[in-house]
Design a protein around this motif. Structure first.
Motif, PDB file in Angstrom:
ATOM      1  N   ALA A 112      -1.599   8.446 -15.162  1.00  0.00           N
ATOM      2  CA  ALA A 112      -1.944   7.103 -14.691  1.00  0.00           C
ATOM      3  C   ALA A 112      -0.913   6.603 -13.679  1.00  0.00           C
ATOM      4  CB  ALA A 112      -2.074   6.145 -15.864  1.00  0.00           C
ATOM      5  N   ALA A 113       0.364   6.841 -13.931  1.00  0.00           N
ATOM      6  CA  ALA A 113       1.403   6.411 -12.985  1.00  0.00           C
ATOM      7  C   ALA A 113       1.213   7.081 -11.628  1.00  0.00           C
ATOM      8  CB  ALA A 113       2.787   6.722 -13.543  1.00  0.00           C
ATOM      9  N   ALA A 114       0.875   8.359 -11.635  1.00  0.00           N
ATOM     10  CA  ALA A 114       0.636   9.071 -10.373  1.00  0.00           C
ATOM     11  C   ALA A 114      -0.568   8.487  -9.636  1.00  0.00           C
ATOM     12  CB  ALA A 114       0.440  10.562 -10.641  1.00  0.00           C
ATOM     13  N   ALA A 115      -1.596   8.090 -10.384  1.00  0.00           N
ATOM     14  CA  ALA A 115      -2.767   7.487  -9.748  1.00  0.00           C
ATOM     15  C   ALA A 115      -2.447   6.109  -9.181  1.00  0.00           C
ATOM     16  CB  ALA A 115      -3.929   7.412 -10.737  1.00  0.00           C
ATOM     17  N   VAL A 116      -1.654   5.320  -9.904  1.00  0.00           N
ATOM     18  CA  VAL A 116      -1.238   4.006  -9.396  1.00  0.00           C
ATOM     19  C   VAL A 116      -0.386   4.205  -8.138  1.00  0.00           C
ATOM     20  CG1 VAL A 116       0.123   1.931  -9.894  1.00  0.00           C
ATOM     21  CG2 VAL A 116      -1.438   2.859 -11.624  1.00  0.00           C
ATOM     22  N   ASP A 117       0.496   5.190  -8.171  1.00  0.00           N
ATOM     23  CA  ASP A 117       1.301   5.516  -6.993  1.00  0.00           C
ATOM     24  C   ASP A 117       0.399   5.912  -5.826  1.00  0.00           C
ATOM     25  OD1 ASP A 117       3.693   6.217  -5.454  1.00  0.00           O
ATOM     26  OD2 ASP A 117       3.178   8.299  -5.894  1.00  0.00           O
ATOM     27  N   ALA A 118      -0.640   6.681  -6.105  1.00  0.00           N
ATOM     28  CA  ALA A 118      -1.572   7.086  -5.044  1.00  0.00           C
ATOM     29  C   ALA A 118      -2.303   5.878  -4.465  1.00  0.00           C
ATOM     30  CB  ALA A 118      -2.568   8.116  -5.579  1.00  0.00           C
ATOM     31  N   LEU A 119      -2.707   4.948  -5.324  1.00  0.00           N
ATOM     32  CA  LEU A 119      -3.361   3.734  -4.833  1.00  0.00           C
ATOM     33  C   LEU A 119      -2.377   2.914  -3.998  1.00  0.00           C
ATOM     34  CD1 LEU A 119      -5.784   1.853  -4.661  1.00  0.00           C
ATOM     35  CD2 LEU A 119      -5.124   0.923  -6.905  1.00  0.00           C
ATOM     36  N   ALA A 120      -1.130   2.822  -4.438  1.00  0.00           N
ATOM     37  CA  ALA A 120      -0.109   2.126  -3.654  1.00  0.00           C
ATOM     38  C   ALA A 120       0.066   2.797  -2.298  1.00  0.00           C
ATOM     39  CB  ALA A 120       1.213   2.099  -4.416  1.00  0.00           C
ATOM     40  N   PHE A 121       0.062   4.131  -2.283  1.00  0.00           N
ATOM     41  CA  PHE A 121       0.196   4.884  -1.035  1.00  0.00           C
ATOM     42  C   PHE A 121      -0.955   4.573  -0.084  1.00  0.00           C
ATOM     43  CE2 PHE A 121      -0.640   8.845   1.392  1.00  0.00           C
ATOM     44  CZ  PHE A 121       0.510   8.852   2.172  1.00  0.00           C
ATOM     45  N   VAL A 122      -2.166   4.440  -0.620  1.00  0.00           N
ATOM     46  CA  VAL A 122      -3.315   4.088   0.225  1.00  0.00           C
ATOM     47  C   VAL A 122      -3.074   2.719   0.863  1.00  0.00           C
ATOM     48  CG1 VAL A 122      -5.787   3.512   0.221  1.00  0.00           C
ATOM     49  CG2 VAL A 122      -4.975   5.549  -0.996  1.00  0.00           C
ATOM     50  N   HIS A 123      -2.639   1.752   0.062  1.00  0.00           N
ATOM     51  CA  HIS A 123      -2.364   0.419   0.607  1.00  0.00           C
ATOM     52  C   HIS A 123      -1.186   0.457   1.589  1.00  0.00           C
ATOM     53  CE1 HIS A 123      -5.302  -1.818  -1.623  1.00  0.00           C
ATOM     54  NE2 HIS A 123      -4.885  -1.292  -2.762  1.00  0.00           N
ATOM     55  N   PHE A 124      -0.161   1.230   1.281  1.00  0.00           N
ATOM     56  CA  PHE A 124       0.983   1.383   2.174  1.00  0.00           C
ATOM     57  C   PHE A 124       0.519   1.956   3.517  1.00  0.00           C
ATOM     58  CE2 PHE A 124       4.405   4.013   3.893  1.00  0.00           C
ATOM     59  CZ  PHE A 124       5.450   3.103   3.955  1.00  0.00           C
ATOM     60  N   THR A 125      -0.295   3.006   3.456  1.00  0.00           N
ATOM     61  CA  THR A 125      -0.787   3.651   4.670  1.00  0.00           C
ATOM     62  C   THR A 125      -1.696   2.715   5.468  1.00  0.00           C
ATOM     63  OG1 THR A 125      -0.626   5.774   3.540  1.00  0.00           O
ATOM     64  CG2 THR A 125      -1.955   5.734   5.531  1.00  0.00           C
ATOM     65  N   ALA A 126      -2.403   1.847   4.759  1.00  0.00           N
ATOM     66  CA  ALA A 126      -3.274   0.867   5.412  1.00  0.00           C
ATOM     67  C   ALA A 126      -2.495  -0.350   5.917  1.00  0.00           C
ATOM     68  CB  ALA A 126      -4.367   0.422   4.449  1.00  0.00           C
ATOM     69  N   ARG A 127      -1.178  -0.308   5.801  1.00  0.00           N
ATOM     70  CA  ARG A 127      -0.303  -1.397   6.232  1.00  0.00           C
ATOM     71  C   ARG A 127      -0.594  -2.691   5.485  1.00  0.00           C
ATOM     72  NH1 ARG A 127      -0.039   0.386  12.554  1.00  0.00           N
ATOM     73  NH2 ARG A 127       1.206   2.208  12.110  1.00  0.00           N
ATOM     74  N   GLU A 128      -0.711  -2.525   4.169  1.00  0.00           N
ATOM     75  CA  GLU A 128      -0.926  -3.645   3.263  1.00  0.00           C
ATOM     76  C   GLU A 128       0.217  -3.686   2.236  1.00  0.00           C
ATOM     77  OE1 GLU A 128      -5.813  -3.233   3.402  1.00  0.00           O
ATOM     78  OE2 GLU A 128      -4.716  -2.495   1.652  1.00  0.00           O
ATOM     79  N   PRO A 129       1.430  -3.985   2.697  1.00  0.00           N
ATOM     80  CA  PRO A 129       2.567  -3.942   1.770  1.00  0.00           C
ATOM     81  C   PRO A 129       2.436  -4.934   0.619  1.00  0.00           C
ATOM     82  CG  PRO A 129       3.220  -4.973   3.844  1.00  0.00           C
ATOM     83  CD  PRO A 129       1.833  -4.405   4.037  1.00  0.00           C
ATOM     84  N   GLU A 130       1.773  -6.053   0.853  1.00  0.00           N
ATOM     85  CA  GLU A 130       1.623  -7.049  -0.216  1.00  0.00           C
ATOM     86  C   GLU A 130       0.807  -6.500  -1.378  1.00  0.00           C
ATOM     87  OE1 GLU A 130      -1.872  -7.328   2.458  1.00  0.00           O
ATOM     88  OE2 GLU A 130       0.273  -7.204   2.827  1.00  0.00           O
ATOM     89  N   ARG A 131      -0.064  -5.546  -1.119  1.00  0.00           N
ATOM     90  CA  ARG A 131      -0.820  -4.889  -2.191  1.00  0.00           C
ATOM     91  C   ARG A 131      -0.072  -3.680  -2.738  1.00  0.00           C
ATOM     92  NH1 ARG A 131      -7.179  -5.052  -0.478  1.00  0.00           N
ATOM     93  NH2 ARG A 131      -7.345  -7.312  -0.474  1.00  0.00           N
ATOM     94  N   ALA A 132       0.656  -3.001  -1.882  1.00  0.00           N
ATOM     95  CA  ALA A 132       1.358  -1.781  -2.293  1.00  0.00           C
ATOM     96  C   ALA A 132       2.524  -2.074  -3.228  1.00  0.00           C
ATOM     97  CB  ALA A 132       1.850  -1.016  -1.068  1.00  0.00           C
ATOM     98  N   ILE A 133       3.300  -3.108  -2.954  1.00  0.00           N
ATOM     99  CA  ILE A 133       4.537  -3.367  -3.701  1.00  0.00           C
ATOM    100  C   ILE A 133       4.287  -3.553  -5.197  1.00  0.00           C
ATOM    101  CG2 ILE A 133       6.475  -4.966  -3.993  1.00  0.00           C
ATOM    102  CD1 ILE A 133       6.337  -5.290  -0.856  1.00  0.00           C
ATOM    103  N   PRO A 134       3.337  -4.415  -5.625  1.00  0.00           N
ATOM    104  CA  PRO A 134       3.145  -4.543  -7.077  1.00  0.00           C
ATOM    105  C   PRO A 134       2.651  -3.250  -7.727  1.00  0.00           C
ATOM    106  CG  PRO A 134       1.733  -6.102  -5.877  1.00  0.00           C
ATOM    107  CD  PRO A 134       2.550  -5.362  -4.865  1.00  0.00           C
ATOM    108  N   LEU A 135       1.908  -2.457  -6.970  1.00  0.00           N
ATOM    109  CA  LEU A 135       1.462  -1.168  -7.511  1.00  0.00           C
ATOM    110  C   LEU A 135       2.645  -0.204  -7.642  1.00  0.00           C
ATOM    111  CD1 LEU A 135      -1.870  -0.900  -5.528  1.00  0.00           C
ATOM    112  CD2 LEU A 135      -1.657  -1.156  -8.017  1.00  0.00           C
TER     113      LEU A 135
END
Length: 186
Positions: A112-135
């Motif tokens: 689950a942690a790896a999947a949350v990290d992957a979702l954060a990476f998607v938001h990071f790559t999409a230049r959405e740091p406000e969504r990536a940081i809490p993930l």
């Protein structure tokens, strides 16, 4: 990476020949996934994504539409899609995978942690740091509890979280975190 990719391709071809009568044999599906992920690491995205999608399709047929193994295969596909720039597909696949992995392995599991990290990476790559940081915070809490402060999965999460903080205009928080990464892993 080339030597690992070659070895993975040989393992995939061997599994195909060993289980030729069962083209969806779990060994074939797994070896294909390993090979495809290495192709993606080598930036051979077109080949990789086709093989990854085939593994996802086979995993769904083998294990069912909400299984843990399917969640793992979807995660692998999503990360490669994000790296290839297909962020909509990556987001769709990781958001589908995360509840499967939490259900089958637990919300505080490494899967689950790896999947949350992957979702954060998607938001990071999409230049959405406000969504990536809490993930990243969520993934780091679990990964640190499981693997310790110096655990292998913790390092990239810390780096990307710090970059997301900087990107969001929070250098006072980002710089000490980046320094910590350099000091601990440098």
């Amino acid at each position: 990476i080339p030597a690992a990719t070659d070895a993975a391709e040989r393992a995939y071809r061997y599994a195909q020949s060993a289980y030729a009568a069962q083209p969806r044999h779990p060994r074939i599906v797994n070896e294909r996934m390993v090979y495809a992920r290495l192709l993606a690491v080598g930036d051979r995205f077109r080949e990789a994504l086709a093989l990854l999608q085939q593994s996802v399709d086979d995993a769904q047929a083998l294990y069912g539409p909400s299984s843990g193994p399917l969640g793992q295969y979807l995660q692998g596909l999503a990360v490669s899609q994000a790296r290839a720039g297909d962020l909509d597909a990556a987001r769709r696949h990781i958001e589908r995978a995360l509840p499967m992995l939490e259900q089958h392995f637990g919300a505080d599991s490494g899967h689950a942690a790896a999947a949350v990290d992957a979702l954060a990476f998607v938001h990071f790559t999409a230049r959405e740091p406000e969504r990536a940081i809490p993930l990243y915070d969520r993934a780091l809490r679990v990964a640190t509890a499981l693997y310790g402060e110096h655990g292998e999965p913790v390092f990239p999460m810390r780096m990307r979280r710090a970059a997301a903080l900087a990107w969001q205009g929070r250098p006072a928080e980002a710089l000490p975190e980046l320094q910590r990464v350099v000091d601990e892993y440098g």
